[in-house]
Design a protein around this motif. Structure first.
Motif, short mmCIF file in Angstrom:
data_model
loop_
_atom_site.label_atom_id
_atom_site.label_comp_id
_atom_site.label_asym_id
_atom_site.label_seq_id
_atom_site.Cartn_x
_atom_site.Cartn_y
_atom_site.Cartn_z
N GLU A 56 -97.15 18.77 99.81
CA GLU A 56 -97.39 18.03 98.78
C GLU A 56 -96.87 18.68 97.44
N ASP A 59 -100.00 14.60 94.62
CA ASP A 59 -100.52 13.13 95.53
C ASP A 59 -101.66 12.72 94.57
N GLY A 62 -104.84 11.32 96.65
CA GLY A 62 -105.10 11.89 97.82
C GLY A 62 -104.90 10.63 99.07
N ASN A 63 -103.92 9.89 98.86
CA ASN A 63 -103.56 9.16 99.76
C ASN A 63 -102.43 9.44 101.15
N ASP A 65 -101.50 12.09 104.04
CA ASP A 65 -102.29 13.08 104.90
C ASP A 65 -101.05 14.07 105.52
#
Length: 86
Positions: A56, A59, A62-63, A65
């Motif tokens: 990433e 983000d 933090g959504n 994974d």
């Protein structure tokens, strides 16, 4: 009849800033979900199934994974996803 509310910040009762209005009238929303994920290694040629982007650049919230490639929307709304396969 017009009403004017003179505020600089909108906050939740817990003190978290939801939006800020700067001196030019721009509204800043610090918690708006956004992410940029990419594949850093390996070939995708001939790949079938789930493609998991393992890195990433950012983000917010933090959504996304990177272990399973899933994005969990924190709130209902309109989301846009794009993919470029070269």
């Amino acid at each position: 009849m017009a009403s004017i509310i003179g505020v600089e910040n909108l906050q939740h009762t817990n003190g978290t800033t939801a939006a800020t209005i700067d001196s030019s009238g721009r509204i800043l929303q610090p918690a708006k979900p956004a992410f940029h994920a990419r594949l850093t290694s390996g070939s995708t040629e001939g790949k079938t199934g789930t493609l998991v982007f393992n890195s990433e650049d950012f983000d917010i919230g933090g959504n996304y994974d990177t272990s399973n490639g899933r994005f969990t929307a924190p709130v209902s709304g309109i989301y846009y996803f794009a993919f470029d396969g070269l």
